[in-house]
Enzyme design. Sequence first.
Site, short mmCIF file in Angstrom:
data_model
loop_
_atom_site.label_atom_id
_atom_site.label_comp_id
_atom_site.label_asym_id
_atom_site.label_seq_id
_atom_site.Cartn_x
_atom_site.Cartn_y
_atom_site.Cartn_z
N GLY A 206 0.83 -1.21 0.00
CA GLY A 206 0.00 0.00 0.00
C GLY A 206 0.86 1.26 0.00
O GLY A 206 1.94 1.29 0.58
N ASP B 199 1.28 1.38 9.14
CA ASP B 199 0.90 0.59 10.33
C ASP B 199 2.00 0.53 11.39
O ASP B 199 1.73 0.20 12.53
CB ASP B 199 0.54 -0.84 9.93
CG ASP B 199 -0.58 -0.89 8.89
OD1 ASP B 199 -1.32 0.09 8.78
OD2 ASP B 199 -0.70 -1.93 8.22
N ARG C 85 -4.28 -2.35 10.64
CA ARG C 85 -4.40 -3.82 10.65
C ARG C 85 -4.36 -4.35 12.08
O ARG C 85 -5.06 -3.82 12.93
CB ARG C 85 -3.31 -4.42 9.77
CG ARG C 85 -3.85 -4.91 8.47
CD ARG C 85 -2.85 -5.44 7.51
NE ARG C 85 -1.56 -5.84 8.03
CZ ARG C 85 -0.52 -6.14 7.27
NH1 ARG C 85 -0.66 -6.10 5.96
NH2 ARG C 85 0.62 -6.50 7.78
N THR D 228 5.46 1.37 5.94
CA THR D 228 4.03 1.13 6.17
C THR D 228 3.50 2.15 7.17
O THR D 228 4.20 2.51 8.13
CB THR D 228 3.68 -0.29 6.70
OG1 THR D 228 2.31 -0.32 7.10
CG2 THR D 228 4.51 -0.69 7.90
O1 F6P Z 1 -1.09 -2.08 5.60
C1 F6P Z 1 -1.41 -0.79 5.24
C2 F6P Z 1 -2.90 -0.61 5.15
O2 F6P Z 1 -3.14 0.74 4.83
C3 F6P Z 1 -3.67 -1.05 6.38
O3 F6P Z 1 -3.61 -0.12 7.41
C4 F6P Z 1 -5.04 -1.29 5.79
O4 F6P Z 1 -5.79 -2.21 6.52
C5 F6P Z 1 -4.70 -1.87 4.46
O5 F6P Z 1 -3.42 -1.39 4.11
C6 F6P Z 1 -5.66 -1.51 3.35
O6 F6P Z 1 -5.23 -2.13 2.20
P1 F6P Z 1 -5.85 -1.94 0.75
O7 F6P Z 1 -5.06 -0.85 0.07
O8 F6P Z 1 -5.64 -3.24 0.09
O9 F6P Z 1 -7.29 -1.57 0.93
#
Ligand code: F6P
Length: 378
Positions: free
Chosen positions: A12, A140, A184, A138
Amino acid sequence: MVKKVAILANGGDVSGFNAVIRAIVKTAEHHGVECYGFIDGYRGLLKNDYIRLSSADTASGILQKGGSIISSSTNANVFHYKVIEDGKEVYKDLSEQCVQNVKDDGFDCVFTLGGDSTQKSARDFSLRGINVIGVPKTIDNDVACTDITFGYNTAVSVATEALDRLHSTAETHHRIMVLEVMGREAGWIALESGIAGGADVILIPEIPYDIEKAAETIRQRQKIGKNFSIVVVSEGAFPKGGSISVVGERNNGKGVINVKLGGAGEKVARDLEKLTGLEARCTVLGYMQRGGTPTSFDRVLSTKYGAKAMELAIEGKFNVLTVLQNGKLGCVSLEDVVGNNKEIGAVQGGTAESNVRVVTMDHDLVKTARSIGINLGD
Ligand code: F6P
């Protein structure tokens, strides 16, 4: 001697991707090394799709830009990659193709900018003979072995600003304002932004919550004339004895979390409304946390990580992750980063072996929150 290197950005998007790319390119040029960028992360490695990166043109003026100039891909585990054969979805190990591409192109090192899953694949490539150096990314903040990942500080800052703005409505309309943030299974964003934004209750995945305890904090505030409250809920927070809130399933292949989180904040808002009699509203911050210009902290952190990564390549120190430990820039072996998750092809996330860094109860942020009376759902 390192002469030609490539960068890939995976997972992401976060603010700071470009700042890392810029620092690698500038440091490479300083040492007379040619720099390239694979498009779309590991997918670009598989398709052998890359561009030349230079501070004179392709990588110029990017320090403050959100996103990634070489794009990024999520769900691209090339060790367990979805392909359609005879009209059917099958998963194949296509990593050999990637290894061949790196060899044919003559890249002496590949820099892998990404989170836990990206670094797990990087470690797997190191075992297949590719020189890799990881850079921890990240929002997170859950990559093992480092105090902080790039992108996290910007996410916290966006969430803090949102909380400041939500305070207005909370106070004016005597409401409970709930903010759902990402993370997450790690509660770092919720915890840090909650403290920065003056939250009364912060719910994180590491502490399964008792909603009655959160409601009690809000009722105590009502008793002293505070008819509003601010609640931060991490998307992965769940009630004691209950389960996480999920909006959908997705097939990401082996070892990747197959659920899309969502709804945790709304659930808390509805429950608190019933228990306190105050109106409650939920705001989901979502992708606002990942986009846009990085904070000055993230620009500097990303620059440090990028420059260090390239310096390590010059020294011939491969198969490591750049880290910040107790404020000091360094590196650790990718083996330490993946922990017990040793099986090739099984990326991180949602498995018992996953080595993600979650909030621990002895962390200063937890202690500080408790000291000043923030309710953590217990
Ligand atoms: O891991 C980064 C993150 O932004 C998380 O916080 C979130 O749950 C996830 O990616 C969302 O992912 P996607 O872009 O697949 O919706």
